[in-house]
Motif scaffolding. Structure first.
Motif, PDB file in Angstrom:
ATOM      1  N   ASN A  75       0.826  -1.215   0.000  1.00 24.34           N
ATOM      2  CA  ASN A  75       0.000   0.000   0.000  1.00 24.34           C
ATOM      3  C   ASN A  75       0.855   1.258   0.000  1.00 24.34           C
ATOM      4  OD1 ASN A  75       0.873  -0.255   2.584  1.00 24.34           O
ATOM      5  ND2 ASN A  75      -1.142  -0.334   3.559  1.00 24.34           N
ATOM      6  N   LYS A  76       2.134   1.092  -0.289  1.00 25.99           N
ATOM      7  CA  LYS A  76       2.979   2.284  -0.311  1.00 25.99           C
ATOM      8  C   LYS A  76       3.843   2.321  -1.564  1.00 25.99           C
ATOM      9  CE  LYS A  76       3.266   2.554   4.702  1.00 25.99           C
ATOM     10  NZ  LYS A  76       2.364   1.440   4.967  1.00 25.99           N
ATOM     11  N   THR A 139     -11.724  -4.216   2.840  1.00 26.47           N
ATOM     12  CA  THR A 139     -11.184  -3.426   3.944  1.00 26.47           C
ATOM     13  C   THR A 139     -11.782  -3.929   5.253  1.00 26.47           C
ATOM     14  OG1 THR A 139     -11.354  -1.325   5.128  1.00 26.47           O
ATOM     15  CG2 THR A 139     -12.858  -1.594   3.329  1.00 26.47           C
ATOM     16  N   ASP A 141     -12.037  -2.131   7.707  1.00 28.19           N
ATOM     17  CA  ASP A 141     -12.726  -0.975   8.300  1.00 28.19           C
ATOM     18  C   ASP A 141     -14.195  -0.881   7.884  1.00 28.19           C
ATOM     19  OD1 ASP A 141     -10.243  -0.461   9.274  1.00 28.19           O
ATOM     20  OD2 ASP A 141      -9.951   1.452   8.242  1.00 28.19           O
ATOM     21  N   GLY A 184      -9.725   1.506  12.427  1.00 31.68           N
ATOM     22  CA  GLY A 184     -10.898   2.270  11.997  1.00 31.68           C
ATOM     23  C   GLY A 184     -10.433   3.688  11.756  1.00 31.68           C
ATOM     24  N   ARG A 185      -9.990   3.917  10.536  1.00 29.39           N
ATOM     25  CA  ARG A 185      -9.352   5.197  10.204  1.00 29.39           C
ATOM     26  C   ARG A 185     -10.375   6.312  10.064  1.00 29.39           C
ATOM     27  NH1 ARG A 185      -4.746   7.397   7.939  1.00 29.39           N
ATOM     28  NH2 ARG A 185      -3.610   5.530   8.521  1.00 29.39           N
ATOM     29  N   HIS A 285      -2.346  -5.113  14.226  1.00 29.55           N
ATOM     30  CA  HIS A 285      -2.485  -5.978  13.057  1.00 29.55           C
ATOM     31  C   HIS A 285      -2.987  -7.374  13.379  1.00 29.55           C
ATOM     32  CE1 HIS A 285      -0.236  -2.566  11.648  1.00 29.55           C
ATOM     33  NE2 HIS A 285      -0.656  -2.876  10.436  1.00 29.55           N
ATOM     34  N   ARG A 288      -5.966  -7.888  11.440  1.00 28.90           N
ATOM     35  CA  ARG A 288      -5.867  -8.108   9.986  1.00 28.90           C
ATOM     36  C   ARG A 288      -5.360  -9.502   9.640  1.00 28.90           C
ATOM     37  NH1 ARG A 288      -3.577  -2.771   7.552  1.00 28.90           N
ATOM     38  NH2 ARG A 288      -2.029  -4.187   6.705  1.00 28.90           N
TER      39      ARG A 288
END
Ligand code: F6P
Length: 390
Positions: A75-76, A139, A141, A184-185, A285, A288
């Motif tokens: 993701n980067k 996601t 989230d 939960g961004r 994490h 996840r």
């Protein structure tokens, strides 16, 4: 060699169920005479250098219940777009040309991009550039508005609920306040659902402004009523009363800034203000990783199968979605940059308030289900439980 071939990749933060999507897509593709290639490390595998692996029903056997993704993810990387409500970031046109070359060279009929908001924003730019993609939302989230649920969310909630169950017993034994920080961004779905399922007493969400006074009131109120421990669930993206997010690093350009640390701040303030012993756990994490829940396996499998159908029907630029009971699709364009946040007037929040759960915003009108804060409630041990020697 088959003349029909499709590609698949998993992009962004991983979550339980990605392998179930891959397996579902490979099986569905195979039964329609399509070969499948899997690109490695998300969009990165598409160009300079192209990294892919043939996927077959044989080499995807046994992955249904495995967490993570056999294809890897990033993701980067070079394709990273800022996500959510921020301004759109354009993917470098040279990368787009590179992706077109790869699609041409491998004779792909279509490409399945499995990802969250940021990754789907990239998929939308592929669509605009004429690259035949379909999207699969992912996601933990659960913050994409175009689908009622994303796979990964249910598994993450189960993990956070298990953590609360464990914290409950140790909190009660030591009469402590326990603060659990969950992911939960932009949205507090994990905190809300886990808080409801795990018996949280205070839940702090990005959607509901809160303050320390009301959080501490709840802790003290419980203590006054004989409840000597309190469980607090905080979403990492819940802003501090002053309006700032708690981050682990300086703000980053081109990618999301890492959030984290709110739980520690909340715990410190509670201990200072109430003088009650307080501990913090950051679930991180763990949420996840690990095997997907039953619900996520079923949803992810259906998403994988439906994505292949979209490619066969050449419905490019669409994203699979779930509107119970139907698995459906919407234009990717309608899915990106449209967050699904907790409805603060919705049934889950209302039920929580009716139970006496505090959102750190003080007493609210709870309609017919209002439970008086003064209602006598006590979980003190019955008087005959502790025997004293005469
Ligand atoms: O996918 C979103 C998310 O789960 C956020 O809740 C969290 O802030 C982020 O991922 C962390 O991602 P990473 O540590 O992989 O950068």
């Amino acid at each position: 060699m088959s003349e029909k071939r499709l590609g698949i990749l998993t992009s962004g933060g991983d979550c339980p169920g990605l392998n179930a999507v891959i397996r579902g897509a490979v099986k569905a593709a195979d039964s329609h005479g399509y070969e499948v290639v899997g690109f490695l490390k998300g969009y990165e595998g598409l160009v300079d250098p192209v990294h892919y692996t043939p996927l077959t029903t044989r080499n995807t056997m046994g992955i249904l219940n495995q967490g993570g993704t056999i294809l890897g993810s990033t993701n980067k990387g070079r394709f990273a777009a800022t996500v959510g409500v921020k301004d759109r970031v354009e993917v470098d046109p040279r990368l787009l040309e590179g992706v077109k070359d790869t699609v041409r060279q491998l004779s792909l009929n279509g490409l399945i991009c499995v990802g969250g908001d940021g990754s789907l924003a990239v998929a939308q730019q592929f669509t605009e550039a004429g690259i035949p993609v379909v999207g699969v939302p992912k996601t933990i989230d659960n913050d994409l508005s175009a689908t009622v649920f994303t796979f990964g969310f249910d598994s993450a909630v189960a993990c956070a609920t298990d953590a609360l169950d464990r914290l409950h017993t140790t909190a009660a034994s030591h009469e402590r306040v326990m603060v659990l920080e969950v992911m939960g961004r932009h949205a507090g779905w994990i905190a809300l659902y886990a808080g409801l399922a795990g018996g949280g007493d205070v839940i702090l969400l990005p959607e509901i402004p809160w303050d320390f006074e009301h959080v501490c009131d709840k802790v003290l109120d419980r203590a006054r009523r004989g409840k000597k421990f309190t469980l607090v669930v905080v979403a990492e993206g819940a802003e501090l009363p002053g309006g700032s997010l708690v981050t682990l690093e300086e703000e980053q350009s081109g990618r999301q800034t890492r959030l984290g640390g709110l739980g520690q701040i909340v715990a410190h303030e509670i201990e200072e203000r109430t003088k009650r012993e307080t501990r913090t756990v950051v679930l991180g994490h763990l949420q996840r990783g690990g095997p997907p829940s039953t619900f996520d396996r079923v949803l992810a499998t259906q998403f994988g199968v439906h994505a292949v159908r979209l490619i066969i029907e050449e419905r490019f630029g669409e994203m699979v979605c779930y509107h119970p009971p139907a698995i459906d699709s919407v234009p990717i364009m309608e899915a990106v940059n449209r967050l699904s946040q907790v409805n603060v007037q919705g049934s889950a929040v209302r039920a929580a308030r009716a139970l006496g759960i505090s959102f750190g915003d003080g007493p609210q009108s709870m309609g017919p289900f209002h439970v008086s804060r003064n209602e006598p409630v006590s979980d003190e041990l019955p008087s005959d439980f502790i025997q004293t020697l005469a």
